[in-house]
Design a protein around this motif. Sequence first.
Motif, PDB file in Angstrom:
ATOM      1  N   ASN A 197       0.880  -1.117  -0.043  1.00  0.00           N
ATOM      2  CA  ASN A 197       0.042  -0.017  -0.027  1.00  0.00           C
ATOM      3  C   ASN A 197       0.924   1.190   0.003  1.00  0.00           C
ATOM      4  N   ASP A 198       0.508   2.077  -1.140  1.00  0.00           N
ATOM      5  CA  ASP A 198       1.624   3.173  -1.359  1.00  0.00           C
ATOM      6  C   ASP A 198       0.672   4.547  -0.745  1.00  0.00           C
ATOM      7  N   LYS A 199       1.079   5.358  -0.451  1.00  0.00           N
ATOM      8  CA  LYS A 199       0.482   6.697   0.365  1.00  0.00           C
ATOM      9  C   LYS A 199      -0.029   7.307  -1.096  1.00  0.00           C
ATOM     10  N   ASN A 200       0.744   7.271  -1.889  1.00  0.00           N
ATOM     11  CA  ASN A 200       0.142   8.029  -3.196  1.00  0.00           C
ATOM     12  C   ASN A 200      -0.359   7.074  -4.176  1.00  0.00           C
ATOM     13  N   SER A 201      -0.989   7.613  -5.127  1.00  0.00           N
ATOM     14  CA  SER A 201      -1.455   6.973  -6.188  1.00  0.00           C
ATOM     15  C   SER A 201      -0.333   6.910  -7.462  1.00  0.00           C
ATOM     16  N   PRO A 202      -0.576   6.030  -8.312  1.00  0.00           N
ATOM     17  CA  PRO A 202       0.482   6.321  -9.538  1.00  0.00           C
ATOM     18  C   PRO A 202       0.336   7.667 -10.188  1.00  0.00           C
ATOM     19  N   LEU A 203      -1.025   8.189 -10.329  1.00  0.00           N
ATOM     20  CA  LEU A 203      -0.995   9.510 -10.779  1.00  0.00           C
ATOM     21  C   LEU A 203      -0.064  10.559 -10.042  1.00  0.00           C
ATOM     22  N   ASP A 235       2.376   9.769  -8.099  1.00  0.00           N
ATOM     23  CA  ASP A 235       3.775   9.754  -8.176  1.00  0.00           C
ATOM     24  C   ASP A 235       4.209  10.291  -9.421  1.00  0.00           C
ATOM     25  N   ASP A 236       3.567   9.978 -10.573  1.00  0.00           N
ATOM     26  CA  ASP A 236       4.008  10.549 -11.776  1.00  0.00           C
ATOM     27  C   ASP A 236       4.185  12.154 -11.942  1.00  0.00           C
ATOM     28  N   GLU A 237       3.218  12.919 -11.028  1.00  0.00           N
ATOM     29  CA  GLU A 237       3.079  14.401 -10.995  1.00  0.00           C
ATOM     30  C   GLU A 237       4.318  14.788 -10.153  1.00  0.00           C
ATOM     31  N   ALA A 238       4.756  14.022  -8.896  1.00  0.00           N
ATOM     32  CA  ALA A 238       5.741  14.454  -8.109  1.00  0.00           C
ATOM     33  C   ALA A 238       7.074  14.140  -8.978  1.00  0.00           C
ATOM     34  N   LYS A 239       7.280  13.016  -9.643  1.00  0.00           N
ATOM     35  CA  LYS A 239       8.538  12.913 -10.464  1.00  0.00           C
ATOM     36  C   LYS A 239       8.636  14.005 -11.517  1.00  0.00           C
ATOM     37  N   LYS A 240       7.861  14.514 -12.226  1.00  0.00           N
ATOM     38  CA  LYS A 240       7.927  15.606 -13.086  1.00  0.00           C
ATOM     39  C   LYS A 240       8.438  16.740 -12.362  1.00  0.00           C
TER      40      LYS A 240
END
Length: 131
Positions: A4-10, A12-17
Motif C-alpha cells: 500500500n503506497d501513500k500516493n497513487s500512481p498518478l 507519483d508521476d506528478e511528483a516525479k515531473k
Amino acid sequence: MQENDKNSPLRDDEAKKRLQGELASNREEERLLEPSGEDQPEPGSDPQALRTGSTPEGMTPRDVELRTELAQHLGRHLYPVDRDGVVDALREQHAPDRLVELAGRLPMEKQYANVQEIVRDLGIGTEQRRR
C-alpha cells in the motif's frame, strides 16, 4: 501481495515531473558563475603563466620552469637513469612533446643521478653555488 503506497500512481508521476524540473533548474544555477564577495581576495594571475619572483643566480625564470616541469614528470623514483629511460618516463607520464624532444638531445650513454644533472646536460641554466 501488493504494498500500500501513500500516493497513487498518478500522484507519483506528478511528483516525479516536479522533481525533475527542480533538479534541472538547480543544475543550471550551479553552472552560473557568481561574483566573489566584497570580503574575498581578487583572483591571482593566470596559473599557466610563467612564474616570476626569486630566481636563483645563474638561471632565468624559463630555466626554473623547465627544470620544475621535468622534475614533476620524472619524479624521484627513476634514478639512476639514462637518456632512453628519461624519454620513456616522460612519455609514460604524458609529458608535453617539447619535453620529450628536449630529453632526446641528451647524450646516449650517460647515467643521471637527478634532474639537476639532466638539466645541466640540456644546456639549461642551473644555480651557481656561492663559495
